[in-house]
Write a protein that holds these residues in place. Structure first.
Motif, PDB file in Angstrom:
ATOM      1  N   UNK A  21       0.829  -1.207   0.000  1.00 14.58           N
ATOM      2  CA  UNK A  21       0.000   0.000   0.000  1.00 14.58           C
ATOM      3  C   UNK A  21       0.865   1.258   0.000  1.00 14.58           C
ATOM      4  N   UNK A  22       1.941   1.228   0.773  1.00 11.82           N
ATOM      5  CA  UNK A  22       2.846   2.369   0.823  1.00 11.82           C
ATOM      6  C   UNK A  22       3.489   2.615  -0.528  1.00 11.82           C
ATOM      7  N   UNK A  23       3.893   1.542  -1.205  1.00 12.40           N
ATOM      8  CA  UNK A  23       4.517   1.693  -2.523  1.00 12.40           C
ATOM      9  C   UNK A  23       3.533   2.276  -3.532  1.00 12.40           C
ATOM     10  N   UNK A  24       2.308   1.747  -3.552  1.00  9.06           N
ATOM     11  CA  UNK A  24       1.310   2.222  -4.510  1.00  9.06           C
ATOM     12  C   UNK A  24       0.988   3.694  -4.270  1.00  9.06           C
ATOM     13  N   UNK A  25       0.879   4.080  -3.003  1.00  4.99           N
ATOM     14  CA  UNK A  25       0.596   5.473  -2.682  1.00  4.99           C
ATOM     15  C   UNK A  25       1.708   6.383  -3.196  1.00  4.99           C
ATOM     16  N   UNK A  26       2.970   5.964  -3.009  1.00  7.78           N
ATOM     17  CA  UNK A  26       4.090   6.755  -3.504  1.00  7.78           C
ATOM     18  C   UNK A  26       4.104   6.781  -5.028  1.00  7.78           C
ATOM     19  N   UNK A  27       3.759   5.648  -5.644  1.00  7.16           N
ATOM     20  CA  UNK A  27       3.737   5.591  -7.109  1.00  7.16           C
ATOM     21  C   UNK A  27       2.708   6.569  -7.675  1.00  7.16           C
ATOM     22  N   UNK A  28       1.526   6.641  -7.058  1.00  8.31           N
ATOM     23  CA  UNK A  28       0.475   7.524  -7.535  1.00  8.31           C
ATOM     24  C   UNK A  28       0.813   9.001  -7.322  1.00  8.31           C
ATOM     25  N   UNK A  29       1.809   9.285  -6.486  1.00  4.76           N
ATOM     26  CA  UNK A  29       2.180  10.664  -6.203  1.00  4.76           C
ATOM     27  C   UNK A  29       3.542  11.040  -6.760  1.00  4.76           C
ATOM     28  N   UNK A  30       4.178  10.128  -7.514  1.00  4.02           N
ATOM     29  CA  UNK A  30       5.481  10.402  -8.109  1.00  4.02           C
ATOM     30  C   UNK A  30       5.283  10.740  -9.576  1.00  4.02           C
ATOM     31  N   UNK A  31       5.646  11.950  -9.966  1.00  2.00           N
ATOM     32  CA  UNK A  31       5.279  12.466 -11.287  1.00  2.00           C
ATOM     33  C   UNK A  31       5.821  11.618 -12.423  1.00  2.00           C
ATOM     34  N   UNK A  32       7.032  11.025 -12.265  1.00  3.85           N
ATOM     35  CA  UNK A  32       7.617  10.292 -13.383  1.00  3.85           C
ATOM     36  C   UNK A  32       7.358   8.793 -13.292  1.00  3.85           C
ATOM     37  N   UNK A  33       6.452   8.370 -12.408  1.00  6.88           N
ATOM     38  CA  UNK A  33       6.158   6.940 -12.316  1.00  6.88           C
ATOM     39  C   UNK A  33       5.082   6.568 -13.330  1.00  6.88           C
ATOM     40  N   UNK A  34       5.233   5.456 -14.037  1.00  9.45           N
ATOM     41  CA  UNK A  34       4.226   5.068 -15.038  1.00  9.45           C
ATOM     42  C   UNK A  34       2.826   4.913 -14.469  1.00  9.45           C
ATOM     43  N   UNK A  35       2.701   4.381 -13.239  1.00  9.76           N
ATOM     44  CA  UNK A  35       1.370   4.224 -12.649  1.00  9.76           C
ATOM     45  C   UNK A  35       0.703   5.577 -12.405  1.00  9.76           C
ATOM     46  N   UNK A  36       1.503   6.597 -12.129  1.00 15.28           N
ATOM     47  CA  UNK A  36       0.962   7.943 -11.956  1.00 15.28           C
ATOM     48  C   UNK A  36       0.328   8.419 -13.257  1.00 15.28           C
ATOM     49  N   UNK A  37       0.979   8.106 -14.381  1.00 12.15           N
ATOM     50  CA  UNK A  37       0.438   8.501 -15.685  1.00 12.15           C
ATOM     51  C   UNK A  37      -0.901   7.827 -15.930  1.00 12.15           C
ATOM     52  N   UNK A  38      -0.999   6.548 -15.614  1.00  8.54           N
ATOM     53  CA  UNK A  38      -2.246   5.815 -15.847  1.00  8.54           C
ATOM     54  C   UNK A  38      -3.363   6.385 -14.992  1.00  8.54           C
ATOM     55  N   UNK A  39      -3.101   6.562 -13.702  1.00 12.96           N
ATOM     56  CA  UNK A  39      -4.155   7.037 -12.809  1.00 12.96           C
ATOM     57  C   UNK A  39      -4.583   8.447 -13.190  1.00 12.96           C
ATOM     58  N   UNK A  40      -3.661   9.248 -13.687  1.00 11.74           N
ATOM     59  CA  UNK A  40      -3.995  10.609 -14.097  1.00 11.74           C
ATOM     60  C   UNK A  40      -4.928  10.598 -15.308  1.00 11.74           C
TER      61      UNK A  40
END
Length: 868
Positions: free
Chosen positions: A572-591
């Motif tokens: 959960x901690x990793x996913x939360x950081x991924x969703x808030x890290x601008x250059x993370x691919x998962x951030x792009x998807x969720x955006x």
């Protein structure tokens, strides 16, 4: 100073300056010829211009020679003094430089005297020197249209008669790997230029070596912007120029680059690296190039027909065409943000035009070869409508939903943007029509109209814009209230648009990124911005693992992924950081998913008839993101060892690790405002009735409310309530002694009768926390904690452990719910039921959620709402 003087002298010599000076002042030089001869210490019949030339050079050559001899003698006397040795070397090099410079100037001057005036005009400049001529060291050029090769200190020139083909040495590459002999038993040298590839062949290998060495040396000197000193070193010394270099070139041949000027990195005649292309018509491209074509991130400006405005493309390119994510700002002020393929909009993208408040529009959806095709959402401000559905070649085609700002909504089948066949219409006052329509979405033909009061009208309808609705049919008043509610809750799109087919363009891009092994090139194309070259990022692939809070740790070998374990909190901690890290691919998807969700369900889309579509989309998002997340974990295990390495990670993953526990807690806060609005609209009528009951019950004191709910008196926690002095009733006078007051009869009962919101206060405060979180699991935990607080209070009252039976729990829970005052409790319950982890169904959480729903329904009843 000597070098500067010699350069100026040879420049004047090459341009025949002495001949022109002698000719223009012939009488003067003839009268002073004897003095000139004395100056050079000669008695001869040398032409005046030669005497002038020698007068300007020989004294200086003699001085240098004398200085060199003097230094040599001093050195012999002082026994190899280091300073004198360096000076002798310097003057020796200066003598060599003077000889070479004079030889080059003489050779170049002879060349200009032997070629046509046209060629002189094209090539002759003061500082240009001939370095080699194929007439002296013969070479043959292939293709055979050229009959002579000249090498200057800045140019490589191929002559076809008097027509020169000029190549700047900055843009010339010599292939030294060509060692083999040709079929004609010649030695071959490959010359590469931006638009042409030529081969020089010689019959003798030393000639090939000499040409190769000279051209490479001159290229290197041209790139450095200065000649060597002396001009040539020893034959055979190697100083090959770099293959990658900064160059400037104007394209002349037919092709995409014709007349364009390229300035930037080149390698083997091709733009390769960072560069700029400029065309005469104003077109301009700045960005990355690869093997001669635009490849990578680039910005391109293309003028429109007027030439005053531009289309601006900020995109990723592949093999010379726009490919991947890009942002295009067109000359008409429309903006496209999305994916491209072969210069055409292809895949997911958003096209928006907001040039005017009366004509603005926006399309969010799928594109195919520059046309709206597939699932998409169109919103227009001029007619205040939103279309959700299928498209084909820029037209509405297939099943679609139309939402109007009046509150009405349609669902039907479109063909070439016209409604055909039967469909469904729900009006702003909740009347439901099922039947046939005209192309303009007007009632026409057979159908059934269900009114908000439950009456139905079935027959033939005809509605025009001017004459109103005309009908011929049968009116029925036999519909039950439940049928009426069912019609009002009709859900559009449920089962009509397969959720896995709605936003394929977003998920496909990430899938390609994963299949590429998360390579940097694929990352840039997918993420939609130019990632700066970072050794740390390339080395550790930090974008996959999320940054640490401490920037200094980014360069360490360990990263957050190695600290990751197959535990719920860690993931959960990793996913939360991924969703808030601008250059993370998962951030792009969720955006992107948030963008399409808001485009569909906010604003005009905030219609409770779309609730089923919205909640199944949220579930599907969580499922796909969970698949992508597990794919990233699998990719990590292939690239490094650590807690996640091993072949049985899939088997070791516990059952409580799933989309509902890992993805939803981090994802829902972003979608909750728009999603919960649909739930509030869906439960609006029930919540209004429920709130009326809450207001009525709120006027009751604790004892009155407990009595009304039939709570057993032994369970009342009134002894926990501490009255303040202002709450105590006044004392009455004592008849026997008027000066002494006495307590009012039955003081305890009357005092407690005025208390409100004091009983079960801990449970009430706990339940109120349900609105402070969006995670269904946390909401269920709050409900469970509320139940535990009720049971704890009752156990304290009866002074023993007490397990509440349903007959006792329900009225106590109704009391707590009424005191908690949660305004949209129905929406909260429905939200939890739809998005809770399926594994929680059937257990204590499901039981308590059902009990809470029963309390909610009980408070809606008439006896509560009308109670005084």
């Amino acid at each position: 100073m000597y070098r500067e003087y010699i350069s100026a002298f040879t420049n004047f010599m090459v341009m025949k300056g002495f001949e022109k000076s002698a000719k223009q002042s012939s009488s003067y030089w003839k009268g002073n010829k004897k003095l000139l001869l004395q100056l050079i210490e000669e008695q001869s019949e040398t032409p005046v211009h030669m005497i002038l030339q020698r007068a300007f050079i020989e004294p200086f050559r003699n001085h240098v020679q004398e200085y060199s001899l003097l230094l040599s003698r001093l050195n012999e006397t002082l026994s190899m003094d280091a300073t004198l040795t360096d000076s002798i070397t310097a003057y020796g090099r200066l003598q060599t430089f003077i000889s070479q410079a004079l030889d080059e100037a003489s050779q170049t001057k002879t060349l200009w005297s032997s070629v046509s005036s046209k060629l002189v005009v094209a090539l002759c400049t003061p500082d240009r020197r001939l370095q080699e001529d194929s007439k002296n060291i013969p070479v043959t050029v292939t293709p055979g249209r050229y009959d002579r090769v000249l090498v200057f200190n800045d140019l490589l020139v191929f002559l076809q008669g008097n027509e020169p083909h000029i190549c700047d040495l900055q843009t010339v590459w010599v292939d030294t790997t060509v060692k083999q002999k040709s079929e004609l038993n010649n030695f071959v040298l490959r010359i590469v230029t931006p638009e042409e590839e030529l081969f020089l062949s010689t019959k003798e290998q030393p000639h090939q070596v000499l040409w190769c060495w000279k051209v490479n040396q001159l290229i290197q000197q041209r790139l450095e912007g200065t000649r060597d000193f002396p001009l040539w070193g020893k034959t055979g010394e190697s100083n090959d120029p770099p293959n990658s270099r900064l160059s400037k070139y104007t394209y002349r041949n037919e092709g995409r680059f014709k007349n364009a000027v390229y300035e930037g990195d080149m390698s083997w005649g091709k733009p390769h690296g960072k560069g700029t292309l400029k065309w005469p018509n104003g077109r301009n491209h700045v960005g990355d190039f690869k093997f001669g074509q635009e490849d990578g991130f680039g910005i391109c400006l293309i003028p429109d027909s007027s030439g005053d405005r531009y289309d601006c493309y900020k995109c990723h390119w592949r093999n010379g065409a726009i490919h991947g994510y890009g942002i295009c700002e067109y000359a008409d002020e429309s903006v496209y943000k999305g994916y491209f393929k072969d210069n055409m909009r292809h895949g997911f993208g958003i096209l928006e035009n907001q040039t005017s408040t009366t004509t603005s529009w926006k399309y969010t959806g799928t594109w195919d070869r520059d046309k709206r095709t597939g699932y998409g959402v169109w919103e227009s401000s001029d007619n205040s409508e939103r279309y959700i559905g299928m498209w084909q070649e820029n037209q509405r085609h297939g099943l679609g939903i139309v939402l109007l700002n009046t509150g009405s909504c349609y669902q039907g089948v479109f063909n070439a943007s016209k409604l055909v066949g039967s469909g469904i219409l729900i009006t702003e006052d909740n009347n439901l029509y099922e039947g046939e329509f005209t192309e303009a979405c007007l009632l026409s033909g057979k159908g059934k109209l269900t009114f908000a009061n439950g009456f139905t009208l079935e027959g033939t309808f005809n509605k025009t814009a001017h004459s109103g609705l005309q009908t011929h049919g049968v009116l029925s008043t036999g519909c039950s209230f439940q049928d009426e509610i069912l019609k009002k809750k009709f859900q559009f799109g449920a089962g009509s648009f397969p959720v896995e087919e709605r936003w394929q363009g977003i998920f496909e891009q990430f899938q390609k990124f994963l299949e590429s092994g998360c390579k940097r090139e694929a990352e840039e194309s997918f993420l939609g911005f130019h990632v700066k070259s970072s050794k740390k990022m390339q080395k550790s692939q930090e974008y996959l693992y999320c940054q640490r809070d401490n920037e200094k740790d980014l360069g360490q070998t360990e990263d957050i992924m190695k600290e990751l374990s197959l535990e719920l909190k860690s993931l959960q901690s990793y996913v939360e950081k991924a969703f808030n890290t601008s250059h993370h691919p998962l951030k792009k998807v969720i955006k992107l998913l948030l963008v399409v969700f808001q485009a569909t369900y906010s604003g005009l889309g905030a219609n409770f008839h779309l609730l089923s579509m919205a909640q199944e989309e949220i579930k599907y998002y969580a499922k796909k993101l969970w698949e992508f997340f597990r794919a990233l974990l699998a990719l990590k295990t292939e690239k490094s060892s650590g807690p996640l390495s091993g072949e049985n990670d899939e088997d070791e993953m516990s059952e409580d690790l799933n989309p509902y526990t890992v993805i939803l807690p981090a994802m829902l806060p972003r979608f909750h405002p728009d999603l919960f609005m649909l739930y509030m609209l869906y439960r609006q009528q029930e919540d209004a009735l429920y709130w009326q009951g809450i207001v009525r019950l709120g006027h009751l004191t604790d004892t009155k409310l407990l009595e009304f709910l039939d709570v057993q008196k032994q369970l009342w926690p009134l002894k926990d309530v501490k009255l303040t002095p202002t709450q105590a009733l006044p004392l009455t006078k004592n008849p026997a002694n008027p000066n002494k007051a006495q307590p009012t009869p039955y003081p305890r009962r009357k005092r407690y009768s005025i208390v409100r919101h004091k009983c079960f206060q801990s449970a009430t405060e706990c339940l109120q926390k349900i609105i402070s979180t969006v995670d269904p699991k946390e909401k269920l935990e709050i409900i469970l904690k509320t139940y535990q607080e009720i049971e704890k209070t009752v156990s304290r009252v009866v002074s023993k452990d007490y397990k509440l039976p349903m007959d006792d729990l329900l009225p106590l829970l109704i009391y707590v719910v009424s005191r908690a005052g949660i305004q949209h409790l129905g929406a909260e319950i429905h939200f939890i039921q739809d998005l809770m982890d399926p594994s929680n169904r059937g257990g204590i959480n499901d039981f308590l959620l059902t009990a809470l729903e029963s309390c909610y329904e009980h408070i809606q009843k008439d006896e509560v709402r009308l109670f005084k």
